[in-house]
Design an enzyme around this catalytic site. Sequence first.
Site, mmCIF file in Angstrom:
data_model
loop_
_atom_site.group_PDB
_atom_site.id
_atom_site.type_symbol
_atom_site.label_atom_id
_atom_site.label_comp_id
_atom_site.label_asym_id
_atom_site.label_seq_id
_atom_site.Cartn_x
_atom_site.Cartn_y
_atom_site.Cartn_z
ATOM 1 N N TYR A 56 -23.749 43.957 9.029
ATOM 2 C CA TYR A 56 -23.004 43.572 10.231
ATOM 3 C C TYR A 56 -21.663 44.279 10.373
ATOM 4 O O TYR A 56 -20.985 44.096 11.374
ATOM 5 C CB TYR A 56 -22.751 42.061 10.241
ATOM 6 C CG TYR A 56 -23.971 41.271 10.624
ATOM 7 C CD1 TYR A 56 -25.056 41.202 9.763
ATOM 8 C CD2 TYR A 56 -24.041 40.592 11.830
ATOM 9 C CE1 TYR A 56 -26.180 40.473 10.093
ATOM 10 C CE2 TYR A 56 -25.165 39.866 12.171
ATOM 11 C CZ TYR A 56 -26.228 39.809 11.304
ATOM 12 O OH TYR A 56 -27.337 39.093 11.637
ATOM 13 N N LYS A 87 -31.837 40.009 -2.605
ATOM 14 C CA LYS A 87 -33.030 40.839 -2.828
ATOM 15 C C LYS A 87 -32.630 41.896 -3.866
ATOM 16 O O LYS A 87 -32.735 43.102 -3.643
ATOM 17 C CB LYS A 87 -33.462 41.470 -1.487
ATOM 18 C CG LYS A 87 -34.762 42.220 -1.514
ATOM 19 C CD LYS A 87 -35.977 41.348 -1.338
ATOM 20 C CE LYS A 87 -37.247 42.153 -1.486
ATOM 21 N NZ LYS A 87 -38.459 41.342 -1.512
ATOM 22 N N ASP A 112 -37.247 36.444 0.056
ATOM 23 C CA ASP A 112 -38.594 36.167 0.593
ATOM 24 C C ASP A 112 -39.171 34.896 -0.030
ATOM 25 O O ASP A 112 -39.751 34.053 0.664
ATOM 26 C CB ASP A 112 -39.548 37.371 0.425
ATOM 27 C CG ASP A 112 -39.344 38.129 -0.873
ATOM 28 O OD1 ASP A 112 -38.333 37.875 -1.563
ATOM 29 O OD2 ASP A 112 -40.193 38.963 -1.220
ATOM 30 N N ASP A 162 -28.111 34.819 8.269
ATOM 31 C CA ASP A 162 -28.433 34.644 9.689
ATOM 32 C C ASP A 162 -29.899 34.229 9.844
ATOM 33 O O ASP A 162 -30.229 33.271 10.553
ATOM 34 C CB ASP A 162 -28.168 35.970 10.412
ATOM 35 C CG ASP A 162 -28.068 35.787 11.911
ATOM 36 O OD1 ASP A 162 -27.908 34.633 12.359
ATOM 37 O OD2 ASP A 162 -28.158 36.785 12.634
#
Length: 365
Positions: free
Chosen positions: A123, A190, A223, A247
């Site tokens: 972002y 991740k 995930d 988000d």
Amino acid sequence: MHKITLIPGDGTGPEIAIAMKRCVEATGVKIEWDIQEAGDDVFKKEGTPLPQRVIDSIKENKVAIKAPITTPVASGYRSVNVALRKELDLYQNIRPVKYYNGVQSKYENIDIVIFRENTDDLYVGIEFEQGKPNTLELIKKIKEFNKQVISDDSGISIKPISIFKTKRIVEAAFKYAIKHGRKKITVVHKANIMKHTDGLFLNTAREVANSYPGIEFEDRIVDNMAMQLVQKPEQYDVLVLPNLYGDIISDLCAGLIGGLGVAPGANIGNEYAIFEAVHGSAPKYKGLNKVNPTALILSAVLMLRHINEEKASNILEEAVADVIKEGKYVTYDLKKGRNDSTAVGTSEMADAIIGRIETILKENS
Ligand code: NAD
């Protein structure tokens, strides 16, 4: 008397902003609203969706509540929401995910708080457009640096994750956990794939956790986290995530508690705070008096707590909870069937909440 900046936003924003303002005022709390327009309509009039006067107002008042603002996709100006977070260094995006009795959901007993890092990650907006000379130059440099081949026809977005920004969001989450009697922090990442960004986020979070032995600490790969939240959300307490995962996972969590219509949020920095719903401007419903004002009203509950108006905050939350539980004067998204003709509009739901506030105030007097 508190002075608070109110940004009515665009799309369905102004309708829910009015509903929220009326409900807050019904609690009797003394607020002088500094109303500042921003967003798409302002862009058409003033050439920018975020005039300096809006930023100046928030800097002066320190606290703002904001209805959603539309961001054009893949062209035009950058997101006003992202610009505000950057300009005011609102590094904590706090999104409570709480189940209210009466909401249409497959789940109950959910009470999670999301801490999304708000200023780092993809972002930051460092992007290289496909085909531009700088982009081609960067692709060449990357090839020189680490022998990785990026196709010449690529666009590139940069993902920075820093120790400083990770540390302050994780610390904020731990401090929140202690203050609010929360038991566990789960950091989401991740790191198995992005070792130098998500790996840094995880390692920094682990270091911070060492200073808070009283709070349980664990980590999940993003995930897997998405699946776990769908299967056993009641096992989670406070989640800390980098910007992008934060988000996405907070929309997933909003889905667990009945949808975006009931998901509030706060953007907090060391000096300033902006309260806003998780949802966007839902432009297809603009002017229809249809969308649910609850998310922004619950954001006002958080705002009242932030300005130490604990009593008004509790009354407002209780009134919202009662109206949702009764299930009569609620918007379409809180009814069993989406086409339920007994659904009321935005302003009628606000009327019901105000009615309930008046009753609670009478009972307490
Ligand atoms: P959205 O959240 O505006 O709407 C998605 C769908 O969710 C709607 O069509 C509606 O079905 C439902 N929904 C949303 N809010 C609701 C409410 N209060 N009551 C009932 N149902 C509701 O998401 P979008 O369509 O992806 O985004 C629209 C615009 O809003 C985009 O320009 C986006 O960039 C912007 N946006 C702004 C903010 C913000 O201002 N903080 C946040 C997210 C998106």
